[in-house]
Design an enzyme around this catalytic site. Structure first.
Site, PDB file in Angstrom:
ATOM      1  N   GLY A 153      22.354 -32.849 -28.218  1.00 26.28           N
ATOM      2  CA  GLY A 153      21.502 -34.004 -28.460  1.00 26.28           C
ATOM      3  C   GLY A 153      21.945 -35.187 -27.625  1.00 26.28           C
ATOM      4  N   GLN A 211      22.858 -43.960 -25.221  1.00 31.39           N
ATOM      5  CA  GLN A 211      23.929 -43.277 -24.482  1.00 31.39           C
ATOM      6  C   GLN A 211      23.697 -43.291 -22.978  1.00 31.39           C
ATOM      7  OE1 GLN A 211      23.810 -39.597 -27.184  1.00 31.39           O
ATOM      8  NE2 GLN A 211      25.947 -39.699 -26.566  1.00 31.39           N
ATOM      9  N   CYS A 267      30.577 -35.644 -29.457  1.00 32.92           N
ATOM     10  CA  CYS A 267      29.569 -36.543 -28.902  1.00 32.92           C
ATOM     11  C   CYS A 267      29.822 -36.688 -27.407  1.00 32.92           C
ATOM     12  CB  CYS A 267      29.674 -37.905 -29.588  1.00 32.92           C
ATOM     13  SG  CYS A 267      28.522 -39.132 -28.954  1.00 32.92           S
ATOM     14  N   LEU A 268      28.764 -36.654 -26.614  1.00 34.72           N
ATOM     15  CA  LEU A 268      28.926 -36.769 -25.163  1.00 34.72           C
ATOM     16  C   LEU A 268      29.518 -38.124 -24.767  1.00 34.72           C
ATOM     17  CD1 LEU A 268      25.589 -35.082 -24.016  1.00 34.72           C
ATOM     18  CD2 LEU A 268      27.896 -34.102 -23.943  1.00 34.72           C
ATOM     19  N   HIS A 288      23.062 -37.183 -36.339  1.00 37.18           N
ATOM     20  CA  HIS A 288      23.969 -37.758 -35.337  1.00 37.18           C
ATOM     21  C   HIS A 288      23.193 -38.650 -34.351  1.00 37.18           C
ATOM     22  CE1 HIS A 288      27.534 -37.218 -32.460  1.00 37.18           C
ATOM     23  NE2 HIS A 288      26.615 -37.804 -31.728  1.00 37.18           N
ATOM     24  N   GLU A 289      22.068 -38.143 -33.835  1.00 38.33           N
ATOM     25  CA  GLU A 289      21.329 -38.899 -32.809  1.00 38.33           C
ATOM     26  C   GLU A 289      20.641 -40.129 -33.400  1.00 38.33           C
ATOM     27  OE1 GLU A 289      22.160 -38.175 -29.926  1.00 38.33           O
ATOM     28  OE2 GLU A 289      23.003 -36.240 -30.475  1.00 38.33           O
ATOM     29  N   HIS A 331      22.910 -42.960 -33.714  1.00 44.44           N
ATOM     30  CA  HIS A 331      23.121 -43.664 -32.442  1.00 44.44           C
ATOM     31  C   HIS A 331      22.131 -44.822 -32.292  1.00 44.44           C
ATOM     32  CE1 HIS A 331      26.142 -41.683 -29.991  1.00 44.44           C
ATOM     33  NE2 HIS A 331      25.627 -40.485 -30.195  1.00 44.44           N
TER      34      HIS A 331
HETATM   35 NI    NI Z   1      26.534 -38.649 -29.846  1.00 46.96          NI
END
Ligand code: NI
Length: 165
Positions: A46, A51, A90-91, A132-133, A136
Site C-alpha cells: 500500500g 508518502q 511501511c515504505l 495503515h494507509e 497516513h
Molecule cells: Ni505506510
C-alpha cells in the site's frame, strides 16, 4: 508514468492531515498512475499520497488476490470486525517491522478516480493495509502502535512460524 520519491519518517508530510480531493482530473489520474508505478517498484502492499509528498486523501492498497491496486480517493472506514495480529512495515519506515493488531475485516467507502463512490470490504493483509494507509491520510504512522520492533532474528522466526505474507 513516473516513479515518485517516497519520503521517510521525519518528513513533515507524514504528520499532516491531508485535504480531501475535490478535482477528479488528469492531475489526479497522473498521481494515481505514478503511485501505482512507485508502489510496484517498491514491492509494497500500500501507498498513501503523503508518502510521495502530496497532502491529499488518496491511497492505493493491494487487493486480496494480490493482483491489482485498489484506488481509494477520500476513503473512510465504515465497518470493522474481529481482530488480527500480523507483521507490519511501511515504505516510509524502511527496515522496521513489528507485530500490530488490526481489525480482521474492514469495509471502506471511497471514491474512484472519476469521483464515483463505492464500497469495498476485505480481510487479512488488505484489511490491514486499509487501516495503515488511511491512517497516513491523518498524519499517523504504524510506529505509533508499536513498542517493540522485531530484530532480524525475530522477523526470521516470525516468518518461519507464520509463513511469508
Ligand atoms: Ni505506510
Amino acid at each position: 508514468m513516473a516513479l515518485r520519491t517516497i519520503v521517510l519518517e521525519g518528513d513533515s508530510c507524514l504528520t499532516k492531515v491531508c485535504r480531501p480531493v475535490t478535482a477528479f482530473n488528469g492531475r489526479l489520474h497522473q498521481l494515481l498512475d505514478d503511485m501505482a508505478e512507485t508502489l510496484a517498484d517498491a514491492n509494497g502492499a500500500g501507498l498513501a499520497a503523503p508518502q510521495v509528498g502530496i497532502l491529499r486523501r488518496v491511497c492505493l492498497v493491494l487487493d486480496e488476490a494480490n493482483e491489482c491496486y485498489l484506488e481509494l480517493v477520500n476513503p473512510e472506514i465504515i465497518k470493522t470486525e474481529g481482530k488480527q495480529s500480523g507483521l507490519e512495515g511501511c515504505l516510509s519506515v524502511p527496515g522496521k517491522f513489528a507485530v500490530v493488531e488490526r481489525p480482521n475485516i474492514v469495509r471502506v467507502r471511497a471514491q474512484d478516480r472519476d469521483g464515483n463512490w463505492f464500497e469495498a470490504e476485505a480481510q487479512g493483509l488488505t484489511a490491514r493495509a486499509f487501516c495503515h494507509e488511511i491512517e497516513h491520510l491523518d498524519g499517523h504512522l504504524f510506529v505509533e502502535h508499536v513498542d517493540h520492533f522485531l530484530t532480524e532474528d525475530e522477523i526470521e522466526e516470525y516468518l518461519k512460524e507464520h509463513g511469508e505474507e
